[in-house]
Write a protein that holds these residues in place. Structure first.
Motif, mmCIF file in Angstrom:
data_model
loop_
_atom_site.group_PDB
_atom_site.id
_atom_site.type_symbol
_atom_site.label_atom_id
_atom_site.label_comp_id
_atom_site.label_asym_id
_atom_site.label_seq_id
_atom_site.Cartn_x
_atom_site.Cartn_y
_atom_site.Cartn_z
ATOM 1 N N TYR A 1 7.401 7.673 -0.133
ATOM 2 C CA TYR A 1 8.681 7.867 0.011
ATOM 3 C C TYR A 1 9.457 7.869 -1.086
ATOM 4 C CZ TYR A 1 7.155 6.718 4.764
ATOM 5 O OH TYR A 1 6.477 6.651 6.071
ATOM 6 N N GLU A 2 10.563 8.604 -0.972
ATOM 7 C CA GLU A 2 11.538 8.639 -2.438
ATOM 8 C C GLU A 2 12.043 7.275 -2.627
ATOM 9 O OE1 GLU A 2 15.231 11.478 -3.078
ATOM 10 O OE2 GLU A 2 15.610 9.850 -1.896
ATOM 11 N N SER A 3 12.444 6.597 -1.702
ATOM 12 C CA SER A 3 12.886 5.256 -1.894
ATOM 13 C C SER A 3 12.729 4.319 -0.865
ATOM 14 C CB SER A 3 14.548 5.149 -2.423
ATOM 15 O OG SER A 3 15.166 5.955 -1.412
ATOM 16 N N TYR A 4 12.710 3.008 -1.229
ATOM 17 C CA TYR A 4 12.457 2.031 -0.006
ATOM 18 C C TYR A 4 13.521 0.921 0.182
ATOM 19 C CZ TYR A 4 7.736 3.983 -1.424
ATOM 20 O OH TYR A 4 6.895 4.805 -1.435
ATOM 21 N N ILE B 1 5.337 -8.372 -3.282
ATOM 22 C CA ILE B 1 6.007 -6.817 -3.242
ATOM 23 C C ILE B 1 6.429 -6.498 -4.579
ATOM 24 C CG2 ILE B 1 7.873 -5.448 -2.543
ATOM 25 C CD1 ILE B 1 7.979 -7.244 0.020
ATOM 26 N N ALA B 2 6.932 -7.255 -5.372
ATOM 27 C CA ALA B 2 7.134 -6.930 -6.826
ATOM 28 C C ALA B 2 5.957 -6.652 -7.530
ATOM 29 C CB ALA B 2 7.768 -8.189 -7.414
ATOM 30 N N ASN B 3 4.946 -7.374 -7.553
ATOM 31 C CA ASN B 3 3.863 -7.121 -8.353
ATOM 32 C C ASN B 3 3.459 -5.628 -8.092
ATOM 33 O OD1 ASN B 3 3.890 -9.476 -9.778
ATOM 34 N ND2 ASN B 3 2.705 -10.618 -8.234
ATOM 35 N N ALA B 4 3.354 -5.368 -6.554
ATOM 36 C CA ALA B 4 2.773 -4.213 -6.221
ATOM 37 C C ALA B 4 3.539 -2.957 -6.717
ATOM 38 C CB ALA B 4 2.755 -4.028 -4.497
ATOM 39 N N ALA B 5 4.968 -3.112 -6.710
ATOM 40 C CA ALA B 5 5.976 -2.092 -7.347
ATOM 41 C C ALA B 5 5.886 -2.078 -8.724
ATOM 42 C CB ALA B 5 7.331 -2.645 -6.896
ATOM 43 N N ILE B 6 5.504 -3.028 -9.421
ATOM 44 C CA ILE B 6 5.354 -2.908 -10.890
ATOM 45 C C ILE B 6 3.995 -2.138 -11.038
ATOM 46 C CG2 ILE B 6 4.831 -4.203 -12.979
ATOM 47 C CD1 ILE B 6 6.651 -6.393 -12.022
ATOM 48 N N GLY B 7 2.896 -2.569 -10.375
ATOM 49 C CA GLY B 7 1.582 -1.788 -10.394
ATOM 50 C C GLY B 7 1.718 -0.362 -10.315
ATOM 51 N N VAL C 1 9.162 0.299 -9.503
ATOM 52 C CA VAL C 1 10.345 -0.711 -9.495
ATOM 53 C C VAL C 1 11.688 -0.094 -8.944
ATOM 54 C CG1 VAL C 1 11.356 -2.442 -10.612
ATOM 55 C CG2 VAL C 1 8.895 -2.184 -10.763
ATOM 56 N N THR C 2 11.809 1.336 -9.522
ATOM 57 C CA THR C 2 13.212 1.768 -9.303
ATOM 58 C C THR C 2 13.236 2.503 -8.353
ATOM 59 O OG1 THR C 2 12.270 3.836 -10.374
ATOM 60 C CG2 THR C 2 13.474 2.280 -11.942
ATOM 61 N N GLN C 3 12.190 2.634 -7.479
ATOM 62 C CA GLN C 3 12.286 2.993 -5.983
ATOM 63 C C GLN C 3 12.506 1.822 -4.882
ATOM 64 O OE1 GLN C 3 8.239 5.293 -7.053
ATOM 65 N NE2 GLN C 3 9.364 6.505 -5.374
ATOM 66 N N GLN D 1 0.999 -1.150 -0.071
ATOM 67 C CA GLN D 1 0.038 0.281 0.051
ATOM 68 C C GLN D 1 0.861 1.275 -0.253
ATOM 69 O OE1 GLN D 1 -3.044 0.148 3.036
ATOM 70 N NE2 GLN D 1 -3.245 2.280 3.093
ATOM 71 N N ASP D 2 1.910 1.068 0.753
ATOM 72 C CA ASP D 2 2.960 2.391 0.743
ATOM 73 C C ASP D 2 3.370 2.587 -0.631
ATOM 74 O OD1 ASP D 2 2.306 2.549 3.548
ATOM 75 O OD2 ASP D 2 4.341 1.813 4.234
ATOM 76 N N LEU D 3 3.886 1.693 -1.526
ATOM 77 C CA LEU D 3 4.474 1.717 -2.541
ATOM 78 C C LEU D 3 3.240 2.446 -3.749
ATOM 79 C CD1 LEU D 3 6.341 -1.772 -3.072
ATOM 80 C CD2 LEU D 3 7.237 0.234 -2.854
ATOM 81 N N ARG D 4 2.085 1.932 -3.366
ATOM 82 C CA ARG D 4 0.951 2.273 -4.248
ATOM 83 C C ARG D 4 0.820 3.885 -4.027
ATOM 84 N NH1 ARG D 4 -0.902 -2.978 -3.702
ATOM 85 N NH2 ARG D 4 -1.967 -2.357 -1.870
ATOM 86 N N ASN D 5 0.836 4.174 -2.771
ATOM 87 C CA ASN D 5 0.664 5.619 -2.335
ATOM 88 C C ASN D 5 1.830 6.639 -2.559
ATOM 89 O OD1 ASN D 5 -1.808 4.876 -1.514
ATOM 90 N ND2 ASN D 5 -1.595 4.579 0.610
ATOM 91 N N GLN D 6 2.846 5.910 -3.045
ATOM 92 C CA GLN D 6 4.169 6.793 -3.409
ATOM 93 C C GLN D 6 4.558 7.670 -1.936
ATOM 94 O OE1 GLN D 6 5.906 7.157 -6.515
ATOM 95 N NE2 GLN D 6 4.954 5.229 -6.698
#
Length: 735
Positions: free
Chosen positions: A178-181, A197-203, A207-209, A171-176
């Motif tokens: 932070y700058e990086s994780y 986690i990988a699927n959430a980052a892609i969605g 991914v680069t974060q 959810q944090d990844l989807r809500n952007q």
């Protein structure tokens, strides 16, 4: 022949390739030709002078020489300083999994730390808020709290890889937020959760974060540099009650054992050592040993991903002898967890709210009365951290309480003397007049005052520690005096050592001025456990009536009766030694007139060293002694290709390092007893660990909550599930 081949490999073949590379390098530089022309000129640079081989020379080859920046802790070997290993692992994690540079003058990268309750418990005893700030942590927040987005700041996560935590991180990844994780998992994360986690980052197009993902293998809590505990959160899942429930299923027991083994595996990964494992048969400790041996063995076989080879090894790679892991079951000794104690740390844990190295005190609001009609003032709550940086705590935590009270008073007097000296010097500096005597006095004292001012921060820190321990020791003293804990401690020591009692047990229980109902219940349970022969039904009824009249809850007694019956059938009763504390009379006033502590009426008891059951077991196994108590302990060596059911150790030499781990819960009394024991063993070291850390109140509560339908037949049937599978059906039926 084998020895000859090994020598040829190590002395000749192994160094041939490096020597050839060295020769080619010298040839390229044109040095080789000069060396061949003038060998004598180069021999003093490249060759050692021939010398007679001696034992001292050989020993020096295998000695570990520390550089000047290595922290030398007295009594700690390389593998023993695992506290530093854990702290360094945490600091490396907080530095984006890069080793922090010492004496770095640059500003740290500012970042946010996100942890769950497990991560918070692991970090809090080791790193203070100031240390976190020095590492660049501006905010430290719980994963499941309401957090605002900080899009220009990197975030370091330190959490358990649970479904709930993974969902929130996605959810944090989807809500952007932070700058990086930088994702750090306390225990190893499964492939399926990593894919989530990988699927959430892609969605989320992030991914680069996701900069780094690490398994930290830190699923245990370090309380001291020689003590650890598995968990603080959800500790009821691996508690004594959970393991010994009469209605526990095989699946539930497997889950508990897997939880304990996972944490122990993390501990040894951090330690960087593969232990030799010893355990008693037919207990939960044996189940842990079998599973841990299997897990270590499987990891060692996977050469590609092994955590115990090459760069992954910690301090353990420097140890030439592997440590001994002694797994013991709480059921071998139920008297010690109930015992009233007399040492500072154990007393603080017994009578105050003390967990994860923090003690919480309730301070009285003062003597002033509240205005008429106003609500009474609430008691103020204060928290104090008792950590490795507290020199007084480190020096006196294992001391008898009267010594602690006296030492606090001495420290206070020393501080007052220093404070008076500063005041005197300041007064002298204000001398008026120009006579030679005044000028000379002024000159002599300027340097002293400068020195005093420069030591002011140290003086203030000393005052803070004095105030801290004055408050803590005063709170402990109130319990000692109001409950007569010194009397209980001395009486229980006599019971456990089979010494002559100067007062009947019934009189102790019936005395309305001595102790709380819980104190009386603890005393009787210790008497019941320590007795070679259980009291008769008539005597037992008398004791039960006296306990009920004193307001005691008899629920714990029902379980202890069943436990006592089983242990009597399975083995000999536990011995607790034959020494008692030596009383030096009552304190009329242990301090001078201005003392903070009025010790009037409190016994001045001097402790005598006696080995508790856990310490005695360690001594037998560590020193390779033959003793009926431990001769049948199982032996596991995860480095062996095949496991065995043997009790015969392959290693015949005494161990220098050992870890004692209590399955079912431990306490500070056992910990201190082990520390006192090992002080007399030069060059030897021991660590103490347990599945949970409880005091007597918490333990007696667990024992008292077993189902009332607990009966001896059901108890024995449950215990039979722990018996080794190799036992014949005839023996199992007999038991």
């Amino acid at each position: 022949m084998l020895v000859n081949d090994i020598l040829i490999h190590h002395v000749i073949k192994r160094i041939t390739s490096p020597l050839e590379s060295f020769r080619q390098g010298l040839k390229t530089l044109g040095v080789l030709e000069k060396m061949q022309m003038h060998p004598d000129a180069f021999s003093s640079i490249l060759c050692h002078k021939p010398e007679r081989l001696s034992a001292e020379t050989i020993c020096d080859l295998f000695a570990i020489h520390s550089s000047s920046d290595v922290n030398k802790v007295e009594g700690a070997d390389f593998w023993m300083s695992y506290l530093q290993d854990v702290e360094m692992a945490l600091k490396r994690m907080l530095n984006f999994n890069v080793l922090p540079v010492k004496n770095s003058t640059g500003e740290p990268v500012w970042k946010v730390l996100i942890y769950d309750r497990f991560g918070q418990d692991i970090i809090s005893p080791l790193l203070s808020v100031k240390e976190l700030r020095d590492m660049g942590i501006t905010l430290h927040l719980l994963l499941h709290s309401d957090r605002d987005a900080i899009p220009d700041v990197p975030a370091v996560y330190f959490v358990m890889p649970t479904e709930e935590n993974i969902d929130r991180m996605c959810q944090d990844l989807r809500n952007q937020l932070y700058e990086s994780y930088y994702l750090n998992f306390i225990s190893a994360i499964s492939r399926s959760k990593l894919e989530d986690i990988a699927n959430a980052a892609i969605g989320a197009n992030a991914v680069t974060q996701v900069a780094k993902v690490f398994d930290q293998y830190l699923n245990f809590i370090t309380l001291e540099d020689d003590m650890f505990v598995l968990c603080n959160q959800n500790k009821e899942l691996v508690s004594y009650r959970a393991i010994n429930r009469p209605d526990i299923t095989d699946t539930e027991m497997e889950t508990i054992m897997d939880t304990i083994v996972d944490s122990l595996f993390c501990f040894f990964v951090t330690l960087g050592a593969i232990p030799i494992i010893r355990c008693s048969r037919g207990t939960a400790a044996e189940m842990v040993a079998v599973k841990l041996d299997k897990k270590l063995r499987e990891n060692l076989r996977d050469a590609r991903n092994s955590l115990f080879t090459g760069d992954t090894l910690g301090a353990g790679q420097f140890s030439f002898q592997r440590p001994l892991l002694v797994l013991v079951d709480r059921n071998i000794d139920l008297a010690t967890p109930l015992h009233h104690t007399w040492t500072y740390q154990a007393l603080v844990h017994d009578v105050l709210d003390f967990h994860l190295n923090r003690v919480n005190l309730e301070e009285s609001p003062g003597m002033e009365s509240s205005p008429a009609g106003a609500r009474p003032k609430k008691k103020n709550k204060k928290s104090y951290d008792l950590t490795a940086s507290d020199k007084f705590w480190q020096k006196h935590k294992g001391s008898p309480f009267p010594e602690v009270a006296e030492s606090v008073q001495q420290e206070l007097e020393s501080y007052r003397a220093q404070e008076d000296e500063v005041k005197r010097l300041k007064s002298i500096m204000g001398i008026e007049g120009e006579d030679e005597g005044a000028i000379s006095m002024l000159s002599d004292n300027t340097a002293k005052l400068t020195s005093a001012v420069s030591s002011l921060p140290e003086l203030l820190e000393k005052k803070r520690l004095i105030d801290l321990h004055t408050n803590v020791a005063t709170a402990v003293l109130e319990h000692i005096k109001s409950r007569k804990l010194d009397v209980y401690f001395e009486y229980e020591e006599k019971i456990m050592s089979k010494s002559t009692l100067d007062k009947s047990l019934l009189d102790m229980i019936s005395d309305p001025d001595a102790g709380t109902p819980e104190d009386k219940m603890r005393l009787f349970l210790i008497y019941y456990i320590s007795s070679a022969q259980a009291p008769s039904e008539i005597d037992l009824e008398q004791y039960k009536k006296a306990l009920m009249d004193a307001g005691c809850n008899l629920a714990p007694l029902s379980y202890i009766k069943q436990w006592k019956a089983f242990t009597k059938m399975a083995s000999a009763p536990t011995s607790y030694g034959n020494t008692t504390p030596k009383p030096l009379g009552l304190f009329s006033r242990v301090m001078n007139t201005g003392s903070q502590f009025v010790m009037e009426g409190v016994k001045n008891l001097v402790l005598k060293q006696q080995n508790l059951p856990v310490t005695r077991i360690l001594d037998n196994l560590m020193e390779m002694k033959s003793n009926p108590e431990t001769d049948d302990y199982r032996y596991f060596d995860p480095k062996m290709l095949r496991g065995s059911d043997s009790s015969v150790p392959r290693n015949k030499n005494p161990f220098q390092e050992a870890i004692v781990f209590v399955v079912g819960g431990g306490n500070y009394i056992e910990y201190q007893n082990l520390i006192d024991y090992i002080k007399g063993k030069q060059g030897k070291h021991v660590l103490y660990g347990c599945s949970e850390l409880f005091n007597a109140t918490q333990f007696i509560k667990q024992v008292g909550t077993f189902d009332n339908l607990y009966n001896i037949n059901y108890f024995c049937n449950c215990v039979l599930t722990y018996l080794p599978l190799h036992l014949s059906m005839e023996k199992r039926n007999y038991l």
